[in-house]
Scaffold this motif. Structure first.
Motif, short mmCIF file in Angstrom:
data_model
loop_
_atom_site.label_atom_id
_atom_site.label_comp_id
_atom_site.label_asym_id
_atom_site.label_seq_id
_atom_site.Cartn_x
_atom_site.Cartn_y
_atom_site.Cartn_z
N GLU A 240 57.23 93.40 20.55
CA GLU A 240 57.70 92.67 21.72
C GLU A 240 59.17 92.96 21.99
O GLU A 240 59.72 92.52 22.99
CB GLU A 240 57.50 91.17 21.51
N VAL A 241 59.81 93.72 21.10
CA VAL A 241 61.23 94.02 21.23
C VAL A 241 61.42 95.51 21.43
O VAL A 241 60.82 96.32 20.72
CB VAL A 241 62.00 93.55 19.97
N TRP A 318 63.82 91.27 24.45
CA TRP A 318 62.59 90.58 24.09
C TRP A 318 61.76 90.48 25.37
O TRP A 318 62.08 89.72 26.28
CB TRP A 318 62.89 89.20 23.51
N ASN A 320 58.82 89.93 28.23
CA ASN A 320 58.07 88.76 28.68
C ASN A 320 57.20 89.21 29.84
O ASN A 320 57.56 90.11 30.60
CB ASN A 320 59.03 87.64 29.12
N ARG A 354 64.72 79.63 23.84
CA ARG A 354 64.59 81.09 23.80
C ARG A 354 65.59 81.71 22.83
O ARG A 354 65.28 82.72 22.18
CB ARG A 354 64.75 81.67 25.21
N VAL A 358 64.68 84.01 19.37
CA VAL A 358 65.32 85.26 18.96
C VAL A 358 65.78 85.15 17.51
O VAL A 358 65.55 86.05 16.70
CB VAL A 358 66.51 85.59 19.88
N TYR A 361 62.89 85.28 15.12
CA TYR A 361 62.35 86.64 15.05
C TYR A 361 63.20 87.50 14.11
O TYR A 361 62.67 88.26 13.29
CB TYR A 361 62.32 87.26 16.45
#
Length: 374
Positions: A240-241, A318, A320, A354, A358, A361
């Motif tokens: 996702e990154v 990240w 979305n 959010r 991060v 993660y």
């Protein structure tokens, strides 16, 4: 209290952007502190009529007439988006007891205590006692340092401005991690100090060490970020990154900045495009011994360039499904010669949830990286 109200009012007028002022107004309306339309007044006598006021005037009127508005604004300071953050390793085994002791000793204010009225603001640059405020939010121990900044506008007459500058500390007890968040500030309030942000981080870390006896060390993020962008073969490759920009100081002495710009595919120019070219033409590169040799040389070139280059900073996104909600973070390693890295959030405003995602993660990937190393 009047002095504190004046400071909050000036803070909102001088440094709150329009979107944040609108957010405060919505909160004031939702909590029945103000009404922006006259037909609502009959339904709630406690509501302050601000139907004919501008945005700032609505908030100013609420602050002057209802002390609950201060509590609302103070709570928002934990949730708001912040531009800068830094992560540290921290021994939190006895954190709860250390916080309780500090609260009893009046080194910290408990926002949930019945006697609590409002945050205490003190200037970090002067010999004043700094007393942060404590809250527990979603299992995270949060401290708020309220720095009182004084600046002078480049104008004649009454040009002095005194504002509240909150610095948020989040202590993740279960993963021994400490995070400090602070926001961008206007130049006239920094008084020409190019090390302003660095000093805020340093002051807070020293305060925590001295008053909570915490063992705090800078988190080594460079290998963790490298692990995130170059996952193991066994890891999920559909991360996702993605890398969206990076600075490279090459072994040859050359310097380059690679940036995807508005590239929807998040492909870095040159190296990223070269990798995709090799991947997409695998059959062609493997067609004979000569093409295999060319592929080998290209692979070696990419590998050696990435392995020998020094990365002063790198930007990750990240992703979305809603592109407007993608979170972009620039990691500046060894910020201003220090051991810690600076996280800079840019683009869309990333609020507390959010930003927390991060951080979680990064912590999870740090755990995976250390597990691989061991």
């Amino acid at each position: 209290m009047d002095e504190y109200k004046s400071m909050i009012t000036e803070t909102i007028n001088e440094i709150y952007p329009k979107y944040l002022q609108k957010k405060v107004i919505k909160k004031l309306e939702a909590n029945n502190i103000i009404s922006t339309t006259k037909d609502l007044l009959s339904e709630a006598e406690v509501t302050i009529d601000t139907s004919e006021e501008g945005e700032f005037e609505k908030i100013k009127k609420a602050i002057e007439q209802n002390d609950d508005s201060l509590t609302l604004i103070e709570n928002l300071e934990y949730e708001n988006s912040y531009k800068y953050a830094a992560l540290f390793d921290c021994d939190t085994e006895d954190l709860h007891e250390q916080l309780e002791s500090a609260i009893k000793g009046k080194f910290i204010l408990d926002a949930n205590d019945e006697s609590f009225s409002h945050d205490l603001c003190s200037s970090f640059s002067e010999e004043e006692k700094i007393i942060p405020t404590y809250k527990l939010i979603n299992g995270i121990y949060c401290l708020k340092f309220s720095n009182k900044l004084t600046g002078y506008l480049p104008m004649s007459g009454d040009n002095r401005r005194i504002v509240k500058y909150p610095i948020i500390v989040l202590l993740y007890k279960d993963v021994n991690t400490l995070e400090i968040r602070l926001d961008k500030i206007k130049g006239f309030l920094k008084n020409g100090d190019e090390y302003f942000y660095l000093k805020q981080f340093q002051y807070v870390v020293e305060w925590l060490k001295e008053n909570l006896n915490l063992n705090i060390e800078a988190m080594n993020l460079a290998p963790v970020i490298d692990f995130i962008i170059n996952p193991l073969e066994s890891e999920d490759q559909t991360s996702e990154v993605v890398v969206t920009a990076q600075a490279m100081n090459l072994a040859t002495g050359s310097k380059a900045i690679l940036d995807t710009g508005v590239n929807d595919q998040f492909i870095l120019p040159l190296l990223g495009e070269l990798k995709n070219l090799i991947r997409d033409n695998g059959e062609l590169f493997n067609s004979n011994e000569e093409t295999k040799e060319i592929k080998g040389k290209l692979d070696t070139f990419i590998f050696e360039t990435e392995e020998t280059a020094h990365l002063p900073w790198i930007s990750l996104t990240w992703k979305n499904e809603n592109k407007s909600k993608a979170v972009k973070v620039k990691f500046s390693f060894n910020y201003l010669g220090q051991e810690f890295s600076l996280l800079q959030y840019y683009g869309n405003n990333a609020e507390m949830e959010r930003m927390n995602n991060v951080t979680k993660y990064i912590i999870e990937n740090k755990r995976k990286y250390l597990s691989q190393e061991s």
